[in-house]
Write an enzyme that holds these catalytic residues in place. Structure first.
Site, mmCIF file in Angstrom:
data_model
loop_
_atom_site.group_PDB
_atom_site.id
_atom_site.type_symbol
_atom_site.label_atom_id
_atom_site.label_comp_id
_atom_site.label_asym_id
_atom_site.label_seq_id
_atom_site.Cartn_x
_atom_site.Cartn_y
_atom_site.Cartn_z
ATOM 1 N N GLY A 261 6.340 -6.479 -0.715
ATOM 2 C CA GLY A 261 5.738 -6.642 0.771
ATOM 3 C C GLY A 261 6.662 -6.707 1.971
ATOM 4 N N GLU B 235 10.901 -8.191 -3.628
ATOM 5 C CA GLU B 235 11.369 -6.874 -2.772
ATOM 6 C C GLU B 235 10.525 -6.818 -1.610
ATOM 7 O OE1 GLU B 235 11.903 -3.748 -1.449
ATOM 8 O OE2 GLU B 235 10.534 -2.707 -3.342
ATOM 9 N N LEU B 236 11.563 -7.005 -0.554
ATOM 10 C CA LEU B 236 10.945 -7.283 0.828
ATOM 11 C C LEU B 236 11.253 -6.413 1.755
ATOM 12 C CD1 LEU B 236 11.271 -11.330 0.826
ATOM 13 C CD2 LEU B 236 9.296 -9.941 0.249
ATOM 14 N N CYS C 103 10.253 1.000 2.268
ATOM 15 C CA CYS C 103 11.190 -0.235 2.713
ATOM 16 C C CYS C 103 12.490 0.283 2.639
ATOM 17 C CB CYS C 103 10.874 -1.463 1.589
ATOM 18 S SG CYS C 103 10.901 -0.710 -0.119
ATOM 19 N N LYS D 126 -2.523 -8.279 -8.046
ATOM 20 C CA LYS D 126 -3.281 -8.031 -6.524
ATOM 21 C C LYS D 126 -2.754 -6.887 -5.950
ATOM 22 C CE LYS D 126 -3.415 -9.487 -2.302
ATOM 23 N NZ LYS D 126 -4.054 -8.110 -1.716
ATOM 24 N N PRO D 127 -3.612 -5.810 -6.035
ATOM 25 C CA PRO D 127 -3.079 -4.645 -5.111
ATOM 26 C C PRO D 127 -3.402 -4.857 -3.726
ATOM 27 C CG PRO D 127 -4.930 -3.805 -6.345
ATOM 28 C CD PRO D 127 -4.765 -5.493 -6.818
ATOM 29 N N ALA D 128 -2.708 -4.053 -3.080
ATOM 30 C CA ALA D 128 -2.853 -4.092 -1.403
ATOM 31 C C ALA D 128 -4.560 -3.717 -1.083
ATOM 32 C CB ALA D 128 -2.162 -3.278 -0.516
ATOM 33 N N TRP E 121 0.751 -1.088 -0.093
ATOM 34 C CA TRP E 121 0.043 -0.083 0.050
ATOM 35 C C TRP E 121 0.803 1.256 -0.150
ATOM 36 C CZ3 TRP E 121 1.994 2.477 4.092
ATOM 37 C CH2 TRP E 121 2.388 1.855 5.114
#
Ligand code: ADP
Length: 490
Positions: A238, A260-261, A294, A182-184, A158
């Protein structure tokens, strides 16, 4: 709540599957909330495995024709989409601010960044060249083709509701892949608004679909995406926790993954740093988006000689930041995304205070109330603090003091994460030493800006796999096919 848009058609509350605007099979919906007011903005479909499967099957059908288009034809559609996003940037930013909370000017900058991926990857699609390799036998020829990997899926967070979806969809589409996104659950409206424009510029049905769902639906949608054998690749941004789960799920059908965390970015300020550069970078790397990125600076490590001057400037910076709803033109930072985010920041600050941290500015909820958090400066930070080990995701700068360069690099690396690091120095030898010593995928040197579509964004260690942006981002959506030819005689 009604948004004021020049083109109200951009505001869509249905999902987009196989070129059609659709409701959930069950007819059920969930609320999208404005984090600044707590008001409901929209009700959006609660979808699950069945709708996701249909989107994947449509993506498989659509990919056949899409990959056959000339790169130039795909590039034209992507270019038109980028242009359409820029032409509608004000409205897209309004939708983004309403669901995410960031200041409207910043949302508009995100729209430009999000559009840049379509422009850049469209151009780069024309340069997906193969190879010929000198063969080890006289009648042989070796040719390597680069082909789209096929049907792909994307799951996004998001904090950048427009740029995260486009950073995944653009290279996928440029490469000749199709994608189901799938978006947040907090921010589905921005991705849907981009789909309106994609449809307008003539993106064929099924090439890009958006499936929506709330937090409870995410495992069902994700479960289908990661188990369906049609899907060849997952691109996820996420939390590390969910990334690990999805990677495990993808193992069963050996899907390629890009992850990508989470990060835990160190921000190293050496004695010889230029303080003006440092403070400008802190505004971007710590406070932008209320610290909810992030790559936000999470551990601020400052050398003895500059520590006190730095702290003084930070107090001045944090005290001067205007915290307000995103639609207030004066706003520099908006609210945190939700109550869970606020609770985490409060817990981290509470832990810091308990462990002897000195709160110089802020330290709690802002007078705007709700999830607005005051820009906060805490000194005396240590590596055993909660906020040194987990992402705070808030406008809180905890300042560690150090004297020795090598020890500071060791401290910076003392985390399972390795996304972004920042370093500030005027000494070229030190910049090289530190850059080579830091175990991170990206090092920002004397700047707070890292993100651009032309550079490879991504991390190492538990921060992820793969890169987004640049030719490497395109490469992640391509496979190599080696042709071993024999019989070239005469
Ligand atoms: P954050 O903490 O930033 O919200 P998450 O990793 O929880 O990060 O969420 C990022 C994205 O992953 C969101 O789109 C969310 O809905 C999705 N997600 C969360 N859990 C799952 C799951 N089990 N399967 C698939 N997607 C998930």
């Amino acid at each position: 709540m009604t948004l004021t848009l020049s083109d109200p058609d951009l505001f869509r509350t249905q999902a987009y599957i196989d070129g059609k605007w659709v409701d959930a099979d069950s007819g059920e919906t969930f609320a999208v909330i404005d984090p600044a007011t707590g008001e409901e903005i929209a009700q959006v479909p609660r979808m699950g495995a069945a709708e996701t499967r249909r989107a994947i099957e449509a993506a498989e059908r659509a990919q056949v024709g899409w990959r056959k288009l000339l790169a130039k034809e795909r590039a034209k559609i992507l270019r038109d989409l980028a242009d359409a996003m820029l032409a509608n940037a004000d409205d897209l930013a309004t939708i983004l601010t309403a669901e995410q909370g960031k200041p409207h000017a910043e949302a508009k900058a995100e729209i430009a960044y999000a559009a840049s991926f379509f422009e850049w990857f469209g151009e780069e699609a024309k340069r997906v060249s193969g190879e010929t390799i000198p063969a080890p036998m006289p009648d042989r020829r070796i040719v390597v083709l680069r082909e789209p990997i096929g049907v792909t899926v994307g799951i996004t967070p998001w904090n950048f509701p427009s740029a995260m979806p486009t950073r995944k969809a653009a290279p996928a589409l440029a490469a000749g892949c199709s994608m189901v996104l799938k978006p947040a659950e907090q921010t589905p409206l921005s991705a849907l608004s981009v789909m309106v424009l994609a449809e307008r510029v003539g993106l064929p049905a099924g090439v890009l679909s958006v499936v929506t769902g709330d937090a409870e639906d995410a495992p069902k949608i994700g479960g289908e995406m990661t188990s369906n054998p049609i899907v060849r690749k997952l691109s996820f941004t996420g939390s590390t926790e969910v990334g690990k789960l999805l990677m495990g799920q993808c193992a069963k059908t050996i899907k390629k993954v890009s992850l990508e965390l989470g990060g835990n970015a160190p921000f190293l300020v050496f004695d010889d740093a230029d303080l003006d550069d440092v403070i400008a970078a802190m505004m971007v790397a710590k406070f932008r988006n209320s610290g909810q990125t992030c790559i936000s600076a999470n551990r601020v490590l400052v050398q003895d000689g500059i520590h006190d001057a730095f702290v003084e400037r930070m107090v001045e910076l944090a005290s001067g930041i205007t915290v307000a709803p995103g639609f207030d033109p004066a706003a520099q930072i908006g609210p945190l995304i939700d109550q869970a985010a606020l609770d985490k920041v409060l817990a981290h600050v509470g832990d810091a205070v308990e462990r002897g941290g000195d709160v110089l500015v802020g330290g709690g909820i802002h007078e705007q109330g709700r999830t607005f958090f005051s820009p906060t400066i805490i000194t005396g930070a240590d590596m055993d603090w909660q906020m040194s080990n987990e992402e705070t995701f808030g406008p809180v700068a905890a300042i560690h003091r150090f004297s020795d360069e090598a020890a500071a690099i060791r401290t910076a690396n003392a985390t399972p994460f390795g996304l972004a690091a920042y370093l500030f120095s005027q000494d070229h030898a030190r910049i090289w030493r530190a850059s080579e010593g830091l175990e991170y995928g990206m090092i920002a040197i004397n700047t707070g800006f890292i993100s651009t579509e032309v550079a490879p964004f991504g991390g190492i260690k538990e921060s992820g796999i793969g890169r987004e942006g640049s030719q490497h981002g395109l490469d992640d959506f391509l496979e190599y096919k080696y042709l071993a030819w024999a019989g070239v005689r005469g």
